[in-house]
Design an enzyme around this catalytic site. Structure first.
Site, PDB file in Angstrom:
ATOM      1  N   HIS A   1       0.834  -1.212   0.000  1.00 21.53           N
ATOM      2  CA  HIS A   1       0.000   0.000   0.000  1.00 21.53           C
ATOM      3  C   HIS A   1       0.876   1.273   0.000  1.00 21.53           C
ATOM      4  CE1 HIS A   1      -3.155  -2.847   0.546  1.00 21.53           C
ATOM      5  NE2 HIS A   1      -2.849  -3.102   1.795  1.00 21.53           N
TER       6      HIS A   1
ATOM      7  N   ASP B   1      -4.798  -8.804  -3.206  1.00 23.20           N
ATOM      8  CA  ASP B   1      -5.094  -8.519  -1.800  1.00 23.20           C
ATOM      9  C   ASP B   1      -6.395  -9.177  -1.318  1.00 23.20           C
ATOM     10  OD1 ASP B   1      -5.433  -7.363   0.702  1.00 23.20           O
ATOM     11  OD2 ASP B   1      -4.960  -5.335   0.111  1.00 23.20           O
TER      12      ASP B   1
HETATM   13  C1  NGQ Z   1      -5.553  -7.512   6.255  1.00 24.20           C
HETATM   14  N1  NGQ Z   1      -6.108  -5.780   4.687  1.00 24.20           N
HETATM   15  O1  NGQ Z   1      -4.585  -7.878   6.896  1.00 24.20           O
HETATM   16  O2  NGQ Z   1      -6.355  -8.295   5.770  1.00 24.20           O
HETATM   17  C2  NGQ Z   1      -5.731  -6.033   6.028  1.00 24.20           C
HETATM   18  C3  NGQ Z   1      -6.765  -5.491   6.979  1.00 24.20           C
HETATM   19  C4  NGQ Z   1      -5.467  -4.569   8.912  1.00 24.20           C
HETATM   20  C5  NGQ Z   1      -5.656  -4.684   4.093  1.00 24.20           C
HETATM   21  N2  NGQ Z   1      -4.879  -3.930   4.784  1.00 24.20           N
HETATM   22  C6  NGQ Z   1      -6.400  -5.630   8.401  1.00 24.20           C
HETATM   23  N3  NGQ Z   1      -6.007  -4.364   2.865  1.00 24.20           N
HETATM   24  O3  NGQ Z   1      -4.734  -3.937   8.106  1.00 24.20           O
HETATM   25  O4  NGQ Z   1      -5.422  -4.386  10.119  1.00 24.20           O
HETATM   26 ZN    ZN Z   2      -3.081  -7.015   2.946  1.00 25.24          ZN
END
Ligand code: NGQ
Ligand code: ZN
Length: 457
Positions: free
Chosen positions: A270, A321
């Site tokens: 990101h 993702d």
């Molecule tokens: C994840 N997803 O780890 O699945 C994360 C969300 C977080 C993204 N960052 C959870 N797109 O970052 O705490």
């Molecule tokens: Zn992720």
């Protein structure tokens, strides 16, 4: 094995009658012109390097599309995350294996040939370790073996619920490890590698890993594998930047760069909210920025200044993702379209190597993705993996397209069914648009989803 392609993208040019020699180890030995004797075995279409998918949470495939309803208050990344946590609560090792094999099959059919699996669901629903602590990591590795995709498995370290050492939340109980247990997990996964199935580490985020722990873990991992890839989620949400500033006086990417640990083994996933100093710091360190434009759009993250990163010589790759889309073209298009909307211009990411936007974006993401996956090279070149996608340029939708514009048309124009054949490490996994194990994999996925919906997920 000698493959003769009617056309192939070699460097930035589409060439005709290309011979690719593949070694027994699944790597490309040579790329050259086909000889007259080769003429009988020509594979029609355009061969391009397969796209690495540098960021996946495989299990999230089964919840894609389920979080698209308005809640009682404002919806955000954080409310989506709560929905994701509720979904995680019910997953079993069998579910994770079945969903994983299915999403990897979808990736192959879309032209992704490798995946970095950022894996953070480690423990039983009550938070205790499985009898085999690496059970869920092995389930996603098994999924990759079944689908035949190349996988870099990245067990993720997760220790805190927010900046400044906040305690983990109940909903995060399946994710957490003490440092020594995490290093054991990593070492066990390294011991159980096989062809096309490798190991690196993920640090979930600076919210979840205290900055003191970063140095300790990276030092220990480097002792086991000096070249092992290291991935981290960083600066995805504006709130995350504000919280980091509050807790540390630093912005997240700035804090990470100041540790002095970041180098070309790193993939910063990101990195949405960065300033110019951070952007140049990432480029200088040789780290890859992992862009996931469809997920970032879905979650309302923000816009990434890819034009500035590319101009600064920075590397990037793409990831699906949360799997709201599984199509490399859509990630590339959206990365560029975000900039067109923002800058109110066209063909925004550019350089002197090619005037072709689709070719530029595709090649850059292959090269950055290969690096993020710890592979020697990306592209159709000696020393690279024989991960090859053949596009069906005989489709009516390619009518009238000149060779040099083929990849632009692939990326920017509608072309259903364009990915015809897909090879990973010298083995065909998809031929004529069909994956060799698709019916078994699809059946297991349907059964897993039936179980999960019966369990109320
Ligand atoms: C994840 N997803 O780890 O699945 C994360 C969300 C977080 C993204 N960052 C959870 N797109 O970052 O705490
Ligand atoms: Zn992720």
């Amino acid at each position: 094995m000698r493959l003769i392609f009617e056309k192939a993208l070699v460097d930035a040019a589409v060439q005709s009658h290309v011979a690719v020699e593949v070694g027994d180890d699944g790597a490309i030995v040579s790329v050259g012109r086909a000889t007259p004797e080769d003429a009988r075995h020509v594979i029609p279409g355009l061969a391009v390097a397969g796209m690495p998918n540098l960021h996946s949470h495989a299990f999230q495939r089964a919840m894609a599309g389920t979080a698209e309803t308005a809640g009682s208050g404002a919806d955000s990344f954080w409310t989506w995350r709560d929905a994701m946590y509720r979904f995680v609560d019910r997953l079993t090792p069998d579910d994770i294996a079945a969903i994983g094999a299915y999403v990897y099959l979808e990736m192959l059919r879309a032209g992704y040939t490798s995946v970095a699996e950022f894996h953070y669901v480690h423990h039983q629903p009550d938070g205790s370790a499985y009898a085999t602590p690496e059970a869920l990591s092995l389930a996603v590795r098994q999924a990759a073996a079944e689908a035949g995709i190349r996988q870099l498995l990245l067990p993720a370290l997760y220790q805190t619920g927010g900046f400044g050492g906040q305690p983990v939340k109940f909903a995060q109980r399946r994710f957490i490890h003490a440092t020594d247990r995490f290093l054991n997990l990593y070492a066990r996964l390294c011991e159980r590698e096989s062809a096309g199935l490798s190991t690196g580490i993920a640090l979930h985020s600076l919210r979840a890993v205290p900055v003191e722990v970063l140095g300790e873990v990276v030092g220990a991992v480097t002792g086991i594998d000096p070249h092992g890839p290291i991935h981290v989620h960083v600066a995805e949400q504006r709130q995350e930047v504000l919280d980091c500033l509050d807790a540390t006086g630093r912005r997240p990417v700035q804090l990470l760069l100041e540790t002095g640990l970041v180098d070309d083994r790193w993939c910063l996933v990101h990195a949405t909210h960065i300033d110019s100093a951070e952007l140049h710091g990432i480029s200088r360190a040789g780290a890859v920025v992992g862009l996931c434009p469809t997920t970032e759009g879905n979650l309302g993250d923000g816009r990434f200044p890819l034009d500035e990163l590319h101009a600064a010589g920075g590397r990037f790759g793409i990831g699906s993702d949360s799997h709201v889309s599984i199509d490399p073209r859509e990630e590339l298009r959206l990365a560029e379209y975000n900039l067109r909307l923002w800058r109110e211009r066209r063909v925004v990411v550019r350089d002197a190597a090619t005037v072709h936007s689709g070719t530029l974006l595709y090649r850059a993401a292959v090269a950055g993705g290969a690096r993020a996956l710890g592979r020697p090279l990306g592209g159709l070149a000696p020393g690279a993996d024989a991960d090859i996608v053949v596009l069906d340029t005989a489709l009516p939708s390619f009518a009238g397209v000149r060779d040099e514009a083929l990849v632009d048309h692939y990326v920017f124009a509608p072309r259903p069914g364009v990915v015809r054949d897909v090879m990973v490490g010298g083995q065909w996994q998809v031929l004529g648009g069909r994956h060799r194990a698709e019916s078994a994999v699809e059946r297991a996925y349907v059964a897993a989803l039936a179980r999960l919906s019966a369990a109320g997920a």
